[in-house]
Every structure is written in C-alpha cells, then in structure tokens.
Design a protein around this motif. Structure first.
Motif, PDB file in Angstrom:
ATOM      1  N   ALA A  24       1.683   6.111 -17.599  1.00 17.85           N
ATOM      2  CA  ALA A  24       2.826   6.637 -16.848  1.00 17.85           C
ATOM      3  C   ALA A  24       2.902   5.936 -15.493  1.00 17.85           C
ATOM      4  N   LEU A  25       4.114   5.703 -15.026  1.00 11.41           N
ATOM      5  CA  LEU A  25       4.302   4.891 -13.823  1.00 11.41           C
ATOM      6  C   LEU A  25       3.949   5.649 -12.549  1.00 11.41           C
ATOM      7  N   CYS A  26       3.259   4.951 -11.651  1.00 11.13           N
ATOM      8  CA  CYS A  26       2.824   5.529 -10.383  1.00 11.13           C
ATOM      9  C   CYS A  26       3.080   4.543  -9.248  1.00 11.13           C
ATOM     10  N   VAL A  27       2.976   5.073  -8.036  1.00 17.28           N
ATOM     11  CA  VAL A  27       2.888   4.237  -6.844  1.00 17.28           C
ATOM     12  C   VAL A  27       1.413   4.187  -6.454  1.00 17.28           C
ATOM     13  N   CYS A  28       0.866   2.989  -6.346  1.00 21.69           N
ATOM     14  CA  CYS A  28      -0.541   2.815  -5.959  1.00 21.69           C
ATOM     15  C   CYS A  28      -0.573   2.172  -4.576  1.00 21.69           C
ATOM     16  N   THR A  29      -1.280   2.816  -3.661  1.00 17.83           N
ATOM     17  CA  THR A  29      -1.361   2.315  -2.282  1.00 17.83           C
ATOM     18  C   THR A  29      -2.814   2.099  -1.899  1.00 17.83           C
ATOM     19  N   GLN A  30      -3.114   0.894  -1.426  1.00 18.51           N
ATOM     20  CA  GLN A  30      -4.451   0.558  -0.933  1.00 18.51           C
ATOM     21  C   GLN A  30      -4.449   0.674   0.589  1.00 18.51           C
ATOM     22  N   TYR A  31      -5.455   1.371   1.119  1.00 17.12           N
ATOM     23  CA  TYR A  31      -5.576   1.555   2.566  1.00 17.12           C
ATOM     24  C   TYR A  31      -6.893   0.980   3.067  1.00 17.12           C
ATOM     25  N   GLU A  32      -6.844   0.449   4.276  1.00 21.50           N
ATOM     26  CA  GLU A  32      -8.049   0.075   5.015  1.00 21.50           C
ATOM     27  C   GLU A  32      -7.919   0.702   6.402  1.00 21.50           C
ATOM     28  N   PHE A  33      -8.778   1.688   6.686  1.00 25.12           N
ATOM     29  CA  PHE A  33      -8.725   2.400   7.955  1.00 25.12           C
ATOM     30  C   PHE A  33      -9.659   1.738   8.971  1.00 25.12           C
ATOM     31  N   LEU A  34      -9.189   1.654  10.214  1.00 25.95           N
ATOM     32  CA  LEU A  34      -9.917   0.958  11.267  1.00 25.95           C
ATOM     33  C   LEU A  34     -10.188   1.888  12.443  1.00 25.95           C
TER      34      LEU A  34
END
Length: 254
Positions: A131-141
C-alpha cells in the motif's frame, strides 16, 4: 536465591579493575580469549560482560582492534514525555526542558511519495503490504552535530490530496504528526514506543558520525487515532554514547 548471571559477575569484576586504574584511559583490554581463560568462562560470557560496560560508558569497541577503556564523555539527556510535547507546542517549556542541553535544534529531511509499504511497516500500519505511503528520512542536529535519525511512514490513504501529504512542506510544515493530522480531522489519542538496543549499521554510523557496530537505541514508534487506526509509524536511531534517553510519565490526579 537465584545466582547472578555469569556475565554480570564478570562485568562487576572488570568494572572494579577499570575503576581501580588497572587499565588506563585509551588502553586496550586483554583479548576475549585471554579473559575467558582467566575467568574460566566462555568467550560469549566475556563479550556480554564487555557489552554491558560499553553501555555504561566505561569501554568502547574499535572494529578490528579490540576493546579499550573509553575517555569519559558526557551523555546528554533526551527526555521523552507526552507532557513535554504538548507544552512545547504551546510555546512554554517545562523547567527541566529548559535545562536539557544538546536538544535537537535543526533537522534535515527528505520525503518520497507513493512508496510501497514493506511487510513489517504494513503490519505496523494495519495496511496491505505494498500500500502506498509517504516515507520521510530525518537527520536531527544539535549544535550542528547529528544526534538522531528517523524514518517515518504515513499511509497515503489518510493524507493523499490534503495540504499535509508532505510532512515538511505546506502550511503545517514541521508541526508534527499530531497537529498535522488534527488539521484534516484526524485526532491522535495514543503513541506507542518500543525501545530496543542495537548496533549501528554502516549507513547509520556514517550519518551519525560514529563507528559501525557502536551501540544505538532504536525506538519503534506508532501513533494511533481515536479509532485505534495507526496514522504514522517511525524508526528512530539514537547513538548511545551521546544520548541518555529518559521516559517521563505524568500521574493522573483523582
């Protein structure tokens, strides 16, 4: 009374020897094989004992080199609290949060739309695999230093065609799942987090500026609406050597 696990007994003895200065900061400990013979236990027991002392911050493993007495480092506190998240949105942080140093003050993100959900993610979101999703990669600083990674998945069946389909663009960019979902009539009621110790993969280590195999804390987080429907799930990775994760719970008053 039950006997103490062998690796805990070995860890206790090694800890005392380290604190007594038998091995100086930066000095390599004897090999696992040598220590196993010295204590009359298997190498796996020695490894578990060393892993425990690595978690405590007394030792560090260096790939292909051995285990060394670590230079003492301050582990900054990361408080995870429903109360804190609520008050921070209101712009009034509790006193302990104002004292929390090293808190993430910036982040980089990259979103992809219409990404088929892998099996484990689909199971966590209660959707069909693919099923279709929005995938978001984060790098917190924090102060320009990477302190946390996160990979977030949101079902497009919930957000497609709305202004919040991309978490970091649009009118509510960066406002967080709770506020974004509320704007489209989805009310969040529950957040479930499952923390697990793990070893950094080469990719994670490169992004976090640590060594592959270093200890990290992985937190599997899933957010549910008032109907019990998962609306987002994420995997967070926090380097153990830099962060001490503390969970804070409020007490319901009668």
């Amino acid at each position: 009374m039950p006997r103490e696990a062998p690796y805990l007994a070995v860890a206790d003895v090694l800890r005392l020897r380290i604190l007594a200065g038998e091995w100086r900061i930066g000095e390599r400990l004897p090999s696992r094989a040598r220590l196993a013979v010295e204590y009359g236990v298997g190498r796996n027991v020695i490894q578990r004992a060393m892993d425990r002392l690595i978690i405590e911050g007394l030792l560090e493993g260096r790939a292909g080199s051995g285990t060394y007495v670590r230079t003492p480092r301050e582990r900054l506190r990361l408080v995870r609290s429903r109360h804190r998240e609520r008050t921070s949105r209101e712009g009034s942080l509790p006193r302990q949060d104002r004292r929390e140093r090293g808190r993430a003050d910036a982040w980089d993100s990259h979103s992809q739309v219409r990404v088929p959900a892998p099996g484990p993610i689909a199971e966590r979101l209660a959707i069909s695999p693919g099923a279709l999703c929005v995938c978001t990669q984060y790098e917190f600083l924090a102060d320009g230093q990477p302190v946390q990674l996160s990979e977030s998945w949101e079902p497009m069946a919930i957000t497609d065609g709305t202004p919040i389909v991309l978490p970091e663009t649009g009118p509510l960019a960066g406002k967080g799942v709770v506020e974004r979902m509320r704007s489209i009539g989805v009310v969040v009621s529950t957040v479930v987090e499952v923390p697990r110790p793990a070893r950094a993969t080469p990719v994670q280590a490169n992004l976090l500026g640590i060594s592959a195999g270093d200890l990290v804390l992985q937190i599997e987080r899933t957010i549910f609406d008032t109907d019990g429907r998962p609306v987002e799930t994420a995997d967070m990775v926090i380097p153990d050597m830099r962060r001490e994760v503390v969970y804070e719970f409020g007490v319901d008053r009668p």
